[in-house]
Design a protein around this motif. Structure first.
Motif: not given
Length: 81
Positions: A15, A17-22, A26, A29, A31, A33
């Motif tokens: 996945t 996601e722009e707001g997750k882990m920069h 990942c 979903g 955290r 990477r």
């Protein structure tokens, strides 16, 4: 080509996601990477070691990181889920 179908199934686990882990890729979903799992494998950790270290991961998640790396090397476009 059966393996292509398997690769596509694995890639669905990755996945972005722009707001997750920069915005880094990942696993499902979480955290965790893709890069971290690949670096652990490269350092000599086994898939079993990683699964013990990260109990939220599944064996297919590790295969998914390898599928993602293979797709990147091949220049295959990865579509965010």
């Amino acid at each position: 080509m059966r393996y292509v179908q398997r690769m596509n199934e694995f890639l669905k686990r990755i996945t972005l996601e722009e707001g997750k882990m920069h915005g880094r890729p990942c696993i499902r979903g979480l955290r965790i990477r893709v890069q971290d799992v690949l670096e652990m494998l490269a350092s000599g950790m086994t898939a079993e070691d990683i699964l013990i270290e990260f109990p939220d991961l599944q064996a297919d998640d590790i295969r998914a990181t390898l599928a993602y790396a293979a797709a990147q090397v091949a220049g295959t476009a990865i579509v965010a889920a």
